[in-house]
Structure formats: C-alpha cells, structure tokens
Design a protein around this motif. Structure first.
Motif, short mmCIF file in Angstrom:
data_model
loop_
_atom_site.label_atom_id
_atom_site.label_comp_id
_atom_site.label_asym_id
_atom_site.label_seq_id
_atom_site.Cartn_x
_atom_site.Cartn_y
_atom_site.Cartn_z
N VAL A 1 0.83 -1.21 0.00
CA VAL A 1 0.00 0.00 0.00
C VAL A 1 0.86 1.26 0.00
O VAL A 1 0.50 2.28 -0.61
CB VAL A 1 -0.97 0.02 1.20
N SER A 2 2.03 1.21 0.65
CA SER A 2 2.91 2.39 0.63
C SER A 2 3.60 2.52 -0.71
O SER A 2 3.82 3.64 -1.20
CB SER A 2 3.94 2.31 1.78
N ALA A 3 3.96 1.38 -1.34
CA ALA A 3 4.61 1.43 -2.65
C ALA A 3 3.66 1.97 -3.72
O ALA A 3 4.08 2.69 -4.64
CB ALA A 3 5.10 0.04 -3.04
N LEU A 4 2.37 1.64 -3.61
CA LEU A 4 1.39 2.13 -4.58
C LEU A 4 0.98 3.58 -4.32
O LEU A 4 0.24 4.17 -5.11
CB LEU A 4 0.14 1.23 -4.55
N GLY A 5 1.45 4.14 -3.22
CA GLY A 5 1.14 5.53 -2.90
C GLY A 5 -0.26 5.75 -2.39
O GLY A 5 -0.76 6.88 -2.38
N LEU A 6 -0.91 4.68 -1.94
CA LEU A 6 -2.29 4.80 -1.44
C LEU A 6 -2.31 5.59 -0.13
O LEU A 6 -3.23 6.38 0.11
CB LEU A 6 -2.91 3.42 -1.24
N ILE A 7 -1.34 5.35 0.72
CA ILE A 7 -1.19 6.09 1.98
C ILE A 7 0.29 6.33 2.23
O ILE A 7 1.15 5.73 1.57
CB ILE A 7 -1.81 5.32 3.18
N THR A 8 0.61 7.19 3.16
CA THR A 8 2.02 7.48 3.46
C THR A 8 2.64 6.30 4.21
O THR A 8 1.94 5.43 4.74
CB THR A 8 2.15 8.74 4.32
N ILE A 9 3.96 6.33 4.28
CA ILE A 9 4.67 5.25 4.97
C ILE A 9 4.33 5.23 6.45
O ILE A 9 4.15 4.16 7.06
CB ILE A 9 6.19 5.41 4.77
N LEU A 10 4.21 6.41 7.05
CA LEU A 10 3.87 6.48 8.48
C LEU A 10 2.48 5.88 8.72
O LEU A 10 2.28 5.11 9.68
CB LEU A 10 3.92 7.93 8.97
N GLU A 11 1.53 6.21 7.86
CA GLU A 11 0.18 5.67 8.01
C GLU A 11 0.17 4.16 7.82
O GLU A 11 -0.50 3.43 8.56
CB GLU A 11 -0.76 6.35 7.02
N ALA A 12 0.93 3.69 6.83
CA ALA A 12 1.01 2.24 6.59
C ALA A 12 1.64 1.53 7.78
O ALA A 12 1.19 0.45 8.18
CB ALA A 12 1.81 1.96 5.32
N ALA A 13 2.67 2.13 8.35
CA ALA A 13 3.34 1.53 9.51
C ALA A 13 2.41 1.49 10.72
O ALA A 13 2.38 0.51 11.47
CB ALA A 13 4.61 2.31 9.83
N LEU A 14 1.63 2.56 10.92
CA LEU A 14 0.69 2.60 12.03
C LEU A 14 -0.37 1.50 11.90
O LEU A 14 -0.68 0.80 12.87
CB LEU A 14 0.00 3.97 12.10
N LEU A 15 -0.90 1.34 10.70
CA LEU A 15 -1.90 0.29 10.48
C LEU A 15 -1.29 -1.10 10.66
O LEU A 15 -1.93 -2.00 11.23
CB LEU A 15 -2.50 0.42 9.08
N ALA A 16 -0.04 -1.28 10.19
CA ALA A 16 0.63 -2.57 10.35
C ALA A 16 0.87 -2.89 11.82
O ALA A 16 0.70 -4.03 12.26
CB ALA A 16 1.94 -2.58 9.58
N ALA A 17 1.28 -1.87 12.59
CA ALA A 17 1.51 -2.07 14.02
C ALA A 17 0.22 -2.47 14.73
O ALA A 17 0.21 -3.39 15.56
CB ALA A 17 2.09 -0.80 14.64
N LEU A 18 -0.87 -1.81 14.39
CA LEU A 18 -2.16 -2.15 14.98
C LEU A 18 -2.59 -3.57 14.59
O LEU A 18 -3.14 -4.31 15.42
CB LEU A 18 -3.22 -1.14 14.54
N ALA A 19 -2.30 -3.95 13.36
CA ALA A 19 -2.66 -5.29 12.89
C ALA A 19 -1.84 -6.36 13.63
O ALA A 19 -2.36 -7.43 13.97
CB ALA A 19 -2.44 -5.41 11.39
#
Length: 588
Positions: A410-428
């Motif tokens: 999702v971060s590589a496709l530019g759908l969300i920022t890296i920080l947002e992707a990391a936050l969602l991954a941490a929550l998951a």
C-alpha cells in the motif's frame, strides 16, 4: 563567521569527540549538546525539539512494533529454515545467507534481522560443519546492503526522508533507493561470493568454543564429616581461590548457580569450579574436598534448570576497564561467567582477573529470567540464548509476513504514506496477537530515538547559523571543483563520521553540509543527499561503526583486523557504485 556559527561548530566537534573517545551514552551526549544550544540562544526550544515530531523519527518508532511482531511470531526463523537449505560447500552456503538476509533487511529493522538470524545460522553452520567465521560477516554486510534498497530498510533512510520532507518538502517513494541499492547488493554479493572464503578466517565462534572453555571445569565433592561440611563458602576458603572460582553447586538433584559466599556447604554437595589448568591441583589441596569421578565436568547445556547465554559487552556497560571481580558480576547480574572471548580467542587464566572491554563475548550461565530481564538493557547485546522459555509462536508467522507485505504494497502504490502504513501494520500485529502489547512496548529503543531526534537540533543549528556553509567552503578546496569529486568527498566524509559516531547522527550532521555544498556549486542537492543516505549505512571497516557488525563479532570469533581485511575492498566497491550511479539517477 558569526559567533553562533563558531559555537555550533565547537558543539559538533565536542559531540564527535565524546562519541568517539568516551564511554558516555550517545543519547546523553546529544541531549547535552541540545541543552547547550538552547541555553546560549543558538536555536529556539521549538527547533531543538522538532526532531521528536519528525515523520521519519515517528515512523522508526512505529516500525519497532512491526519488527516485534515479526520477531515474536518467529517469521524470520520460519523463513530462514526454508531458504537456507542444504548447500554443498562454503561458497554456496554464503550465497544462501546473502540472498535471504538482504531481502528481509530491506523491509525490517537490520538489528532485528541479525538477532534472529544469528542463532539459526549458528545451528545451520554446525550441521554443515562450516566455520561460523565464514558466514557471520557476510550476514552483517548483506543486512547493511539490503537495508539500503528501501526507505524503511534502515533508520538512516527514514531519517533522510524525514529531513527531505521537513526541510525541502520532497517525498521519496518506498522503492526510490532501490535504483542504487539493488546494484549495490549485486556487486557486494559477487565480491563476497568470490573473496569472502579467502579473506575470512577459519575460526570457531564463542559458542563453538564452549568445549574448550569447559576443559578447565573441575568437579569436587564435599566429604561427610570433613572440615568443609557445615561451613559457608567464604569460611571454607573457597571464595578467593588463586586459579579458579566456584561456579555452581549440585545438591540433592537441584542445581544452584551464582551461589553467594554465605551459602552453607553440606556433605555430598557436588561443587563445580571454573578456572585455569592449575585449578585442579588447587582444589585437591583443600582438606574436606574429594575429587569427583573425572576432573573435567562436561555440562549439558540443554539442562532444563539452567540457561546458557551468549552476550556481547556493549559500549554502555558501566564496568568497562574493570576486572570481573571488581565489577561484582555474579552478585550484580546473578550470572556466572564461564568464558570470555576477545577478538575470536578465549581468554585464558582466572576469569576474575580479566578486565571488560567493548565487544567481549561472555558465555554466561544464569537463571531462567536473565534473558528477559536484560534483553532490553544496554549493558549487553544478547545475541543467543539456549532453551528459550518462550519460543516463538510459529502459527502467527504467516500472519506477520502478510501484514508486512500489505504494508509495503500500500505504501509502494502511494495509497497512503509510509507512516500511516506503519501505524496500520503495528495495529494489525497487536490485533492478530502476533506480539503482546507488553513485549511490543519493550522493543522500542528510546535511546536510538533520542539520538536521532537530538541530531536534528544539531542539523538545524548548522543550517541557521551558517556553520554548514562554512564547512562546505572548507570541503570545496577549489572554486572549479567538479560535482563528481565533491560528491565523492561528501560520501567519504559521511563514511568517516559513521565509523566514528552513529549512522543516524552522521546522516543528520552531513545533511545541511551536503545541501550547502550543492548551493555553492549551483547544482541539485539530491545527488548529495542520496549519497549521504548510502554512505551513512556503508560501515564495513570496523565492528563498532554499525550495530550489526558488533553483533556478529563474538559468534564469528572475529578479530578487529578481520573486518578491515574484508571491509576495506567492500567499502571501496560500495563507494564506487554509489558515487558512480547516483548522478545518473538524480542529475546534478
């Protein structure tokens, strides 16, 4: 040059000197420098503390949770056992290590990758009958190179990305560094494949030297009715032996480790002493002790009531320069030192007389809770512990790897920022129970985050006072200096800073200098910034410049010169690749 610029350069020099020549913790040094800059009005408190709110620093903090999920789920070991396989020789084994390590380190913290790979590679090397020294440095180098391929592969890349966003309003895609990182991995892999077997020593690691360390373990029994029975260890004269020390007592089938001097001895106790060869004769002269069957006591390291730990002394260990006896190690840590290895060789003689140094590898016998108690402390860098009390939950490994894959996608496709992707991954990771919240919280290395954030204050001071421009003028010794040569100088200076201090500190300090150099040459600053990104990670010359190099020091049984022998050509190759390719991708 203004007074503020002079004070800023003076502060930076003091920081570099303190980090390179003293044992003061890096976060203490950097925060002291920040306090100095604030007190003297060189930068405002808001600028001094802006690093703590930088997106790069916040992303690093969140990724600790993601790395914790991969670690606790055993995802790395799960993949390692499937990727390493059964090579036919040393070179093939090195190639099997290089590929998976470089690939995994591109997407998670390098230190976590190394910490999880070391035990797997040690066991694998023992099974293949290959010396660990042939694999450990390639493991570290592959991790360093692989981390440069993405902006989340190493904290250095995230720091540079955070600086670009905050200072220049420029964003990089997650795979932007791969245009340079992938060729670097290929060139480095070919070099290690061709020359690592010749340049690296054929030497056993500290854990493999265990049998040698135990050759001087002497067992004795307490005679019933003898003068020793009923006395404390100290009263029996067993506390201050000339050639050894009492390591443990076996009593009624129970094992007592790290015994105190006040322990009362009983008839029939089995005493195990560790020391130099003369220890056996010294024990036989003690009236009331009888030799057990055989002088050498081969301990079973998989015993359920003991824990064997391999730990590396860090720069933050507060007993550096003091002997084992002076540090009161046993009473302080409730652990017995069985052997000390330094630069690949087991130190002989009485352990109590050996002084601690950075990089010493200790073989410890400790209680079950030693690893959990000291894993997150800075005294040691624990790299291997046998019979873990809480093995990874491999059922969660596919979940953890899937979460990582989604985060990267999702971060590589530019759908969300890296920080947002990391936050969602941490929550998951927390939601799927890949890692409990308590363990995830303990994985955050606050000292690293403080060092990075505080370095931003020094960088801001360098820019605002004009100190960066002055250093750039000193660096550009000629008015008509070619941009390529200036790029090479910036790269070389960053590598030198990385070996002296920390990789993140070097990146932050060199960022304003690189921008100033580009301004004076009237060229784009992007080639210089990207060069810094790679140079700050290109630590191949010493074990102290990059944490992964220090972590493989003991397991590989290396000396400092081993790094220089294989690392000097590696460093030159990396510099050539980066300086040669960067301007082709990011034009001057």
């Amino acid at each position: 040059m203004s007074v503020e610029a002079v004070l800023t350069i003076f502060t930076v020099v003091c920081v570099l000197t303190s980090l390179a020549a003293t044992r003061i913790a890096p976060d203490v040094v950097l925060m002291t420098a920040v306090a100095f800059l604030i007190v003297f009005g060189i930068i405002s408190p808001a600028d001094a503390l802006s690093g703590f709110g930088n997106t790069g620093v916040l992303t690093i903090a969140v990724l600790y949770f993601v790395a914790a999920g991969l670690k606790e789920s055993g995802a790395i070991q799960w993949m390692a056992h499937r990727l390493l396989g059964q090579p036919k020789g040393t070179r093939q084994a090195q190639l099997r290590v290089l590929g998976p390590t470089a690939g995994l380190s591109a997407f998670m913290n390098n230190t976590a990758v190394i910490a999880m790979f070391i035990p797997a590679v040690q066991e694998w090397a023992q099974r293949l009958r290959i010396a660990p020294s042939k694999l450990m440095i390639p493991l570290s180098y592959a991790c360093i190179m692989g981390g440069t391929c993405t902006i989340i592969g190493t904290s250095t890349n995230l720091v540079i990305v955070g600086l670009l966003e905050s200072e220049e309003d420029i964003q990089l895609a997650i795979f932007s560094p791969a245009l340079i990182g992938v060729p670097l991995v290929i060139v480095g892999t070919v070099y290690l494949f061709l020359f690592a077997d010749k340049l690296l020593p054929d030497r056993q690691g500290a854990l493999e030297q265990l049998e040698s360390a135990r050759e001087y373990s002497v067992e004795a029994m307490v005679d019933s009715g003898g003068p020793v029975a009923g006395k404390t260890i100290a009263a029996a004269g067993l506390r201050n032996l000339a050639h050894g020390y009492l390591a443990e007592i076996e009593r009624d089938g129970e094992l007592m480790t790290a015994v105190s001097p006040d322990t009362v001895l009983r008839a029939g106790d089995s005493l195990v002493f560790i020391g130099s060869p003369e220890c056996a004769q010294e024990i036989r002269r003690v009236h009331g002790l009888a030799p057990a069957e055989g002088d050498v006591h081969k301990l079973d390291v998989a015993h359920s009531r003991r824990r064997l730990v391999e730990a590396i002394v860090s720069a933050d260990f507060d007993s550096l320069g003091r002997t084992v006896r002076e540090s009161r190690f046993r009473s302080r840590y409730q652990a017995v030192i069985l052997s000390i290895s330094r630069q690949g060789e087991r130190l002989s003689g009485k352990i109590g007389d050996i002084d601690f140094r950075v990089g010493d590898t200790l073989l410890l016998e400790a209680s079950d809770d030693f690893v959990s108690q000291y894993r997150h402390r800075k005294d040691f860098m624990l790299v291997s512990a046998l019979s873990e009390s809480s093995p990874p939950d491999f059922r969660k490994a596919p979940w953890a790897l899937s979460i990582l894959a989604v985060m990267v996608t999702v971060s590589a496709l530019g759908l969300i920022t890296i920080l947002e992707a990391a936050l969602l991954a941490a929550l998951a990771m927390l939601a799927t129970r890949c890692v409990p919240i308590g363990k995830a919280r303990r994985e955050i290395d606050l000292s690293v985050l403080v060092v990075i954030a505080a370095s931003f204050a020094l960088g801001a001071a360098m820019t605002q006072t004009g100190a960066a421009q002055q250093v750039a003028e000193w660096l550009l010794f000629s008015d008509d200096l070619a941009p390529w040569l200036a790029l090479a100088l910036v790269y070389a200076l960053t590598v030198a800073f990385t070996e002296l201090i920390t990789n993140n500190g070097a990146a932050v300090l060199m960022f304003p200098i690189a921008v100033a150099v580009a301004e004076q040459l009237d060229v784009s600053f992007m080639p210089f910034v990207i060069a810094i990104m790679f140079a700050a990670s290109a630590s191949f010359l010493t074990p102290l410049g990059y944490q992964t190099n220090l972590m493989v020091l003991g397991p590989g049984g290396y000396k400092f010169t081993d790094y220089l022998k294989i690392g000097a050509p590696m460093s030159l190759l990396a510099g050539t690749v980066v300086v040669g390719l960067v301007p082709l991708v990011w034009n001057f």
